[in-house]
Write a protein that holds these residues in place. Structure first.
Motif, PDB file in Angstrom:
ATOM      1  N   LYS A 112      -1.799   5.403  -9.024  1.00 22.70           N
ATOM      2  CA  LYS A 112      -2.903   6.176  -8.527  1.00 22.70           C
ATOM      3  C   LYS A 112      -4.018   6.362  -9.380  1.00 22.70           C
ATOM      4  CE  LYS A 112      -3.987  10.481  -5.733  1.00 22.70           C
ATOM      5  NZ  LYS A 112      -3.506  11.895  -5.877  1.00 22.70           N
ATOM      6  N   PRO A 137      -2.320   1.993  -4.221  1.00 19.81           N
ATOM      7  CA  PRO A 137      -3.684   1.822  -3.187  1.00 19.81           C
ATOM      8  C   PRO A 137      -4.338   0.376  -3.062  1.00 19.81           C
ATOM      9  CG  PRO A 137      -4.062   3.468  -5.012  1.00 19.81           C
ATOM     10  CD  PRO A 137      -2.733   2.832  -5.130  1.00 19.81           C
ATOM     11  N   GLU A 138      -4.386   0.178  -1.840  1.00 21.06           N
ATOM     12  CA  GLU A 138      -5.122  -1.437  -1.505  1.00 21.06           C
ATOM     13  C   GLU A 138      -4.325  -2.409  -2.014  1.00 21.06           C
ATOM     14  OE1 GLU A 138      -9.100  -1.444  -2.434  1.00 21.06           O
ATOM     15  OE2 GLU A 138      -9.645   0.582  -1.455  1.00 21.06           O
ATOM     16  N   LYS A 175       4.257   5.450  -8.211  1.00 26.50           N
ATOM     17  CA  LYS A 175       3.216   5.853  -7.186  1.00 26.50           C
ATOM     18  C   LYS A 175       2.063   6.660  -8.163  1.00 26.50           C
ATOM     19  CE  LYS A 175       5.301   6.059  -2.961  1.00 26.50           C
ATOM     20  NZ  LYS A 175       5.956   6.995  -1.905  1.00 26.50           N
ATOM     21  N   PHE A 229      -5.588   3.331 -10.170  1.00 24.79           N
ATOM     22  CA  PHE A 229      -6.565   2.929  -9.124  1.00 24.79           C
ATOM     23  C   PHE A 229      -8.077   3.632  -9.641  1.00 24.79           C
ATOM     24  CE2 PHE A 229      -8.430   3.294  -4.780  1.00 24.79           C
ATOM     25  CZ  PHE A 229      -8.684   1.816  -4.662  1.00 24.79           C
ATOM     26  N   ASN A 230      -7.630   4.950  -9.917  1.00 23.86           N
ATOM     27  CA  ASN A 230      -9.021   5.873 -10.295  1.00 23.86           C
ATOM     28  C   ASN A 230      -9.647   5.744 -11.518  1.00 23.86           C
ATOM     29  OD1 ASN A 230      -8.646   6.923  -7.584  1.00 23.86           O
ATOM     30  ND2 ASN A 230      -7.391   8.535  -8.531  1.00 23.86           N
ATOM     31  N   THR A 257       0.662  -1.301  -0.063  1.00 29.44           N
ATOM     32  CA  THR A 257      -0.165   0.172   0.153  1.00 29.44           C
ATOM     33  C   THR A 257       0.813   1.281  -0.009  1.00 29.44           C
ATOM     34  OG1 THR A 257      -0.177  -0.142   2.437  1.00 29.44           O
ATOM     35  CG2 THR A 257      -1.990  -0.980   1.150  1.00 29.44           C
ATOM     36  N   ASP A 258       2.142   1.195   0.460  1.00 30.67           N
ATOM     37  CA  ASP A 258       3.205   2.479   0.370  1.00 30.67           C
ATOM     38  C   ASP A 258       3.126   2.690  -1.273  1.00 30.67           C
ATOM     39  OD1 ASP A 258       3.349   2.382   2.838  1.00 30.67           O
ATOM     40  OD2 ASP A 258       5.613   1.846   2.792  1.00 30.67           O
TER      41      ASP A 258
END
Ligand code: SF4
Length: 398
Positions: free
Chosen positions: A217, A125-126, A213, A220-221, A121-122
């Motif tokens: 993100k 996401p999830e 990262k 994930f979105n 998770t660092d």
């Protein structure tokens, strides 16, 4: 042996799975798109899970004191699985041998974790993932992964799945063990005789983690651009993805004014596209057939019965009947020697090599030339005569 731990694999999947990282890093919106589609596990994937379970069992016995009786009982259960094949033993033994070699090369017993679930998770996401085997000691972190497939070679170098496992393992273990080097190995016995290996520093690993990262993100979105490429092969949307279909079927010309014959440059491009189109066509045809059988209307198409086949109601009774009616047994059976590749599979690689190859009973003939992409690992073939072949001397240096 070293202190260790076992966390039985609960191979659930995160939205952004480590195994799918190669795809969603190239095509961020693919993760959300995939999640809207049914997930069916292929036979090859199920066989891979079985091989992983057998490999895990062997590691438990070798490193965590799993007793022989329990080991044999568990192994027997796995060997009764409908997808079990004898060659899994040879391949998982190669996996075990490789890990034993790594472990014994440490000056003191390292820490070993098998099927360890890792928190990602660092970076994602999830995110979480499960590393097949993690070994830590003497400043080194080893991530070892077993791949059972033969279709697509998976190299260790720059492998995002392994790098994510390494990031998760670093987070889990760095406060207990000093780590400066990361070593990644992929054992894929159906493809390579020796595992694919790659190393990087912890600083480079962490920098790579930071660099992904924002993409994670975005993925994930469900944001970003659809980007078709070789990574589409394992995407659940590969048949119906508009971006992929449009990119496969679009045609471009390199020439501003189109000549009647296409150029060799265009031939190269058409070949590359054609390969993708054939694969995609076969795949979407199978998907469409399944839909039509379910009752979906597909304008201009219908499902029909394919070519039928014949089989004996009972083979023994049928052959006994033929023999009773004067048909000689030699007509009923075909006795054929197995080919070297078939024997290699039956006897295991080791026995095959010892009994046939090393004793000169097998000759290897080169295959016919075939066209392959430029990044294919095999050296390029040419029938152009080289000066050194004719004159038996090296060409002059200028
Ligand atoms: S098929 Fe390819 S382009 Fe389409 S979503 Fe999947 S990875 Fe992206």
């Amino acid at each position: 042996m070293a202190a260790g731990e076992i966390a039985h694999a609960e191979r659930a999947h995160a939205l952004l799975s480590a195994s799918g990282a190669h795809r969603w890093l190239h095509c961020p919106p693919s993760a959300r798109l995939e999640s809207t589609l049914p997930d069916s596990e292929s036979e090859a994937a199920k066989r891979g899970t079985l091989a992983h379970e057998i490999g895990e069992l062997k590691l438990q016995k070798a490193f965590f004191g799993l007793q022989a009786r329990k080991y044999n009982a568990e192994l027997k259960k796995k060997q009764k699985h409908e997808l079990y094949e004898a060659v899994i033993e040879e391949h998982t033994n190669a996996y075990l041998d490789y890990i034993q070699g790594l472990v014994h090369a440490f000056p003191t017993p390292p820490h070993i974790a098998v099927e360890r679930k890792l928190d990602l998770t660092d970076y994602i996401p999830e995110g979480f993932g499960t590393s097949d085997c993690t070994i830590i000691g003497a400043g080194r972190l080893h991530i070892v992964d077993y791949k059972n497939g033969s279709g697509v070679p998976v190299p260790a170098e720059d492998n995002p799945q392994m790098m994510l496992y390494a990031l998760g393992a670093y987070k889990a273990f760095a406060s207990w063990f000093p780590i400066t080097e990361v070593h990644i190995s992929i054992v894929q016995p159906k493809v390579w005789d020796t595992p694919s290996e790659w190393s990087l520093s912890v600083a480079d690993l962490l920098a790579w983690g930071d660099s992904i990262k924002p993409i994670a993100k975005q993925a994930f979105n469900g944001e970003g651009e659809y980007a078709p490429g070789s990574h589409c092969g394992f995407c659940r949307a590969k048949e119906k993805c508009r971006a992929r279909v449009e990119s496969l079927l679009s045609l471009e010309s390199f020439a501003p004014k189109k000549p009647p014959l296409i150029s060799w440059e265009e031939v190269a491009d058409a070949l590359r596209r054609g390969e993708g189109i054939v694969k995609w066509y076969n795949s979407i045809k199978a998907l469409a057939l399944a839909e039509v059988i379910k009752g979906t209307e597909l304008l201009g198409w219908k499902a029909v019965e394919g070519r039928g086949s014949r089989s004996y109601v009972d083979l023994d009774t049928a052959f006994a009947h033929l023999k009773a009616n004067g048909i000689d047994e030699s007509v009923l059976y075909k006795r054929e020697p197995l080919t070297p590749p078939q024997l290699e599979e039956t006897l295991t690689k080791k026995v095959y090599r010892e009994l046939l190859e090393e004793t000169g009973h097998v000759i290897k003939s080169p295959g016919a030339p075939t066209l392959a992409p430029a990044d294919d690992k095999r050296p390029a073939f040419s029938n152009q005569v080289k000066p050194e072949d004719v004159f038996n001397t090296p060409p002059e240096q200028s």
